[in-house]
Design a protein around this motif. Structure first.
Motif, PDB file in Angstrom:
ATOM      1  N   VAL A 206     105.803  63.385 -26.776  1.00 24.67           N
ATOM      2  CA  VAL A 206     104.652  63.030 -27.599  1.00 24.67           C
ATOM      3  C   VAL A 206     103.539  62.467 -26.710  1.00 24.67           C
ATOM      4  N   GLY A 207     102.404  63.157 -26.682  1.00 16.93           N
ATOM      5  CA  GLY A 207     101.243  62.670 -25.948  1.00 16.93           C
ATOM      6  C   GLY A 207     101.229  62.982 -24.467  1.00 16.93           C
ATOM      7  N   ARG A 208     102.314  63.518 -23.891  1.00 18.63           N
ATOM      8  CA  ARG A 208     102.397  63.684 -22.440  1.00 18.63           C
ATOM      9  C   ARG A 208     101.735  64.982 -21.989  1.00 18.63           C
ATOM     10  N   CYS A 209     100.762  64.847 -21.100  1.00 17.12           N
ATOM     11  CA  CYS A 209     100.011  65.988 -20.587  1.00 17.12           C
ATOM     12  C   CYS A 209      99.983  65.952 -19.066  1.00 17.12           C
ATOM     13  N   ALA A 210      99.813  67.113 -18.460  1.00 22.13           N
ATOM     14  CA  ALA A 210      99.452  67.220 -17.051  1.00 22.13           C
ATOM     15  C   ALA A 210      97.989  67.623 -16.984  1.00 22.13           C
ATOM     16  N   GLY A 211      97.318  67.244 -15.876  1.00 19.53           N
ATOM     17  CA  GLY A 211      95.921  67.614 -15.765  1.00 19.53           C
ATOM     18  C   GLY A 211      95.348  67.397 -14.387  1.00 19.53           C
ATOM     19  N   PRO A 212      94.188  68.031 -14.116  1.00 22.41           N
ATOM     20  CA  PRO A 212      93.555  67.958 -12.804  1.00 22.41           C
ATOM     21  C   PRO A 212      92.971  66.587 -12.500  1.00 22.41           C
ATOM     22  N   MET A 213      93.004  66.225 -11.213  1.00 19.04           N
ATOM     23  CA  MET A 213      92.285  65.077 -10.677  1.00 19.04           C
ATOM     24  C   MET A 213      91.566  65.588  -9.428  1.00 19.04           C
ATOM     25  N   THR A 214      90.246  65.595  -9.471  1.00 17.17           N
ATOM     26  CA  THR A 214      89.443  66.262  -8.449  1.00 17.17           C
ATOM     27  C   THR A 214      88.198  65.432  -8.164  1.00 17.17           C
ATOM     28  N   ARG A 215      87.401  65.906  -7.210  1.00 18.42           N
ATOM     29  CA  ARG A 215      86.142  65.233  -6.895  1.00 18.42           C
ATOM     30  C   ARG A 215      84.954  65.845  -7.629  1.00 18.42           C
ATOM     31  N   SER A 216      85.167  66.888  -8.393  1.00 18.53           N
ATOM     32  CA  SER A 216      84.075  67.524  -9.132  1.00 18.53           C
ATOM     33  C   SER A 216      84.612  68.164 -10.398  1.00 18.53           C
ATOM     34  N   VAL A 217      83.729  68.321 -11.378  1.00 19.07           N
ATOM     35  CA  VAL A 217      84.108  69.000 -12.620  1.00 19.07           C
ATOM     36  C   VAL A 217      84.398  70.470 -12.342  1.00 19.07           C
ATOM     37  N   ASP A 218      83.626  71.096 -11.439  1.00 20.19           N
ATOM     38  CA  ASP A 218      83.871  72.504 -11.101  1.00 20.19           C
ATOM     39  C   ASP A 218      85.306  72.718 -10.632  1.00 20.19           C
ATOM     40  N   ASP A 219      85.822  71.806  -9.802  1.00 18.76           N
ATOM     41  CA  ASP A 219      87.180  71.970  -9.288  1.00 18.76           C
ATOM     42  C   ASP A 219      88.226  71.737 -10.373  1.00 18.76           C
ATOM     43  N   ALA A 220      87.950  70.827 -11.305  1.00 15.69           N
ATOM     44  CA  ALA A 220      88.877  70.632 -12.429  1.00 15.69           C
ATOM     45  C   ALA A 220      88.949  71.908 -13.265  1.00 15.69           C
ATOM     46  N   ALA A 221      87.794  72.532 -13.496  1.00 12.50           N
ATOM     47  CA  ALA A 221      87.766  73.785 -14.260  1.00 12.50           C
ATOM     48  C   ALA A 221      88.490  74.894 -13.510  1.00 12.50           C
ATOM     49  N   LEU A 222      88.303  74.934 -12.189  1.00 14.80           N
ATOM     50  CA  LEU A 222      88.996  75.948 -11.387  1.00 14.80           C
ATOM     51  C   LEU A 222      90.506  75.794 -11.505  1.00 14.80           C
ATOM     52  N   MET A 223      91.002  74.566 -11.473  1.00 15.86           N
ATOM     53  CA  MET A 223      92.447  74.347 -11.623  1.00 15.86           C
ATOM     54  C   MET A 223      92.962  74.843 -12.965  1.00 15.86           C
ATOM     55  N   MET A 224      92.134  74.708 -14.006  1.00 17.74           N
ATOM     56  CA  MET A 224      92.569  75.122 -15.337  1.00 17.74           C
ATOM     57  C   MET A 224      92.853  76.613 -15.401  1.00 17.74           C
ATOM     58  N   THR A 225      92.201  77.417 -14.557  1.00 22.99           N
ATOM     59  CA  THR A 225      92.471  78.858 -14.575  1.00 22.99           C
ATOM     60  C   THR A 225      93.924  79.151 -14.234  1.00 22.99           C
ATOM     61  N   SER A 226      94.547  78.296 -13.442  1.00 30.66           N
ATOM     62  CA  SER A 226      95.967  78.449 -13.108  1.00 30.66           C
ATOM     63  C   SER A 226      96.849  77.703 -14.089  1.00 30.66           C
ATOM     64  N   LEU A 227      96.500  76.445 -14.346  1.00 34.44           N
ATOM     65  CA  LEU A 227      97.406  75.547 -15.071  1.00 34.44           C
ATOM     66  C   LEU A 227      97.580  75.905 -16.537  1.00 34.44           C
ATOM     67  N   ALA A 228      96.581  76.543 -17.147  1.00 32.85           N
ATOM     68  CA  ALA A 228      96.628  76.788 -18.586  1.00 32.85           C
ATOM     69  C   ALA A 228      97.424  78.039 -18.966  1.00 32.85           C
ATOM     70  N   ARG A 229      97.995  78.737 -17.985  1.00 34.86           N
ATOM     71  CA  ARG A 229      98.831  79.886 -18.335  1.00 34.86           C
ATOM     72  C   ARG A 229     100.120  79.411 -19.006  1.00 34.86           C
TER      73      ARG A 229
END
Length: 462
Positions: A206-229
């Motif tokens: 319940v409530g537990r998520c994984a997610g990006p930690m980066t120095r820019s929003v662009d890099d967080a979005a880039l990680m999502m292309t892999s992680l959200a599969r």
């Protein structure tokens, strides 16, 4: 070209394409950078530079042939130690119990490996991931690179410190009450907690998520292309959805932005953070958003109820240890959790009910607005060796009132740096969207990042 450790993932990939830099060049530079920083920070677990170099060499050969494999080929990444990787144990911040080696990668680790991101190391976390602190009975003390006397927060403590210090551009944390966003705020980086199930994870809860930690929003979005599969090991995963995560264009005109300055309970909001949120909201208003003042969603009853449930849940884990093993757990965890042994089943169930009350309250907010802006943390900083901003094991959650509700409500939320205090510490601002509106939250964060235009500034070696 900036110094390699200051480059974003998108800059790195561009340099690999035009052959102005190879993954091996970058890896060698990064190892030297980490070796200068790490004795001061203690952010890494299972750091194996030889394996990292070997993977970088193989990636360099692929890029030399113009045959990269995967969207992140050659880009360094760290993973929080709670995210299983094949062949390594998962110490859980304590190193207690049998500690078997993981037989397979957890879903987020598997997705990054499929895209040939290069694993630099795992990152530290506190005992059981149940402190917002860099203190661990197994890993020792992880410090904040902006000021070594200050705390990173947690429980993705090592990830926050590693991202801020430039241990590569991509880092992965986990979050059940703020464990990505809190260290992101205190360490001055971007931390994104998606909608529950958007990034498959195992074990799920319940409530537990994984997610990006980066120095820019662009890099967080880039990680999502892999992680959200998708991955069927997470029974709470969302259905697969086709999203161009790197398209962050957003028209702000007409967007109703709720401004939530009060948390409803917990620590009072410090003035520099109030000013940072107000200024950030005004930037978005100037770009076309309509500001709407919002009341808090959290109540004392909600926070205390979940506290009781989590104490009972934690005690169920501690009870399985031998007395000798239990003595090795941080005293603050024992002092907090042992009350769980005295709670009745009815009291624990009533505590869990507060997660549903939070869900109802957070969902109702989006009848009024399209997104929310708030502080991420109530305080600017706290001492490195404290277990929480109160340093009181019986009041451990007074600082998570801005982040916790959105875990229980399952909404996507992101923290980004909105400036610095007079003492030079980062000031985190949080953006939240309705369930499933992860892309909107990233777009809004990009819009705010551009308009804040915080001058590039990263910690210097002590």
């Amino acid at each position: 070209m900036p110094a390699p450790h200051r480059m974003t993932a998108t800059q790195l990939l561009a340099a690999y394409r035009d052959k102005s830099l190879s993954p091996l060049d970058y890896a060698e530079s990064l190892i030297a950078h980490i070796e200068r920083w790490e004795p001061h920070l203690n952010a890494l677990y299972a750091y194996r530079p030889e394996a990292f170099l070997a993977a970088a060499r193989a990636s360099s050969e692929r890029w030399a042939r113009s045959e990269p494999r995967g969207a992140l080929d050659g880009v360094p990444v760290t993973l929080k130690e709670l995210i299983a990787t094949r062949g390594l144990p998962v110490p859980g911040g304590t190193g207690l119990g049998e500690q078997p080696k993981a037989s397979e990668d957890a879903p987020p680790a598997a997705r990054l490996a499929e895209d040939h991101a290069l694993l630099v190391a795992k990152t530290t976390c506190p005992d059981y991931g149940m402190l917002s602190s860099g203190l661990s009975s197994f890993h020792g003390l992880t410090r904040n690179p902006w000021n070594l006397a200050c705390n990173t927060g947690g429980s993705s403590s090592g990830a926050g410190a590693a991202a801020a210090a430039g241990y590569g551009p991509l880092h992965l944390g986990t979050d059940i009450g703020g464990s990505i966003r809190l260290p992101a705020a205190w360490c001055g980086v971007v931390g994104f907690k998606p909608t529950l199930g958007r990034i498959p994870i195992d074990p799920y809860y319940v409530g537990r998520c994984a997610g990006p930690m980066t120095r820019s929003v662009d890099d967080a979005a880039l990680m999502m292309t892999s992680l959200a599969r998708t991955d069927r090991r997470d029974a709470m995963r969302l259905p697969p959805e086709s999203i161009d995560w790197t398209d962050l264009r957003l028209e702000l005109k007409g967007l109703r932005l709720g401004v939530m300055l009060e948390a409803g309970c917990g620590l009072p909001l410090e003035a520099p953070l109030r000013q940072a949120v107000e200024s950030a909201a005004q930037h978005l208003e100037a770009a076309g958003a309509t500001l709407v003042s919002l009341a808090p969603v959290l109540t004392r009853e909600m926070l205390d109820g979940l506290d009781r449930f989590w104490r009972a849940r934690q005690w169920s884990e501690l009870e399985a240890l031998t007395p000798a093993q239990r003595e090795r757990v941080l005293p603050a965890i024992i002092a907090w959790a042992e009350d769980g042994a005295r709670l009745s089943g009815v009291e624990a169930v009533r505590g869990f009910q507060q997660t549903l009350n939070m869900r109802r309250a957070t969902e109702a907010v989006f009848e009024q607005v399209d997104a929310v802006i708030s502080p991420t943390t109530p305080n600017v900083s706290f001492p490195a060796d404290w277990v929480s901003p109160t340093n009181d094991p019986l009041r451990p959650f007074e600082h998570i009132a801005y982040t916790l509700p959105w875990n229980m409500g399952e909404q996507p939320a992101i923290s980004l740096n909105a400036g610095f205090s007079g003492e030079g510490m980062p000031l985190g601002v949080q953006l939240i969207g309705p369930r499933f509106a992860d892309h909107l939250v990233l777009k809004l964060a990009k819009a705010l990042e551009e308009r804040l235009d915080v001058a590039p500034r990263w910690p210097s070696l002590p």
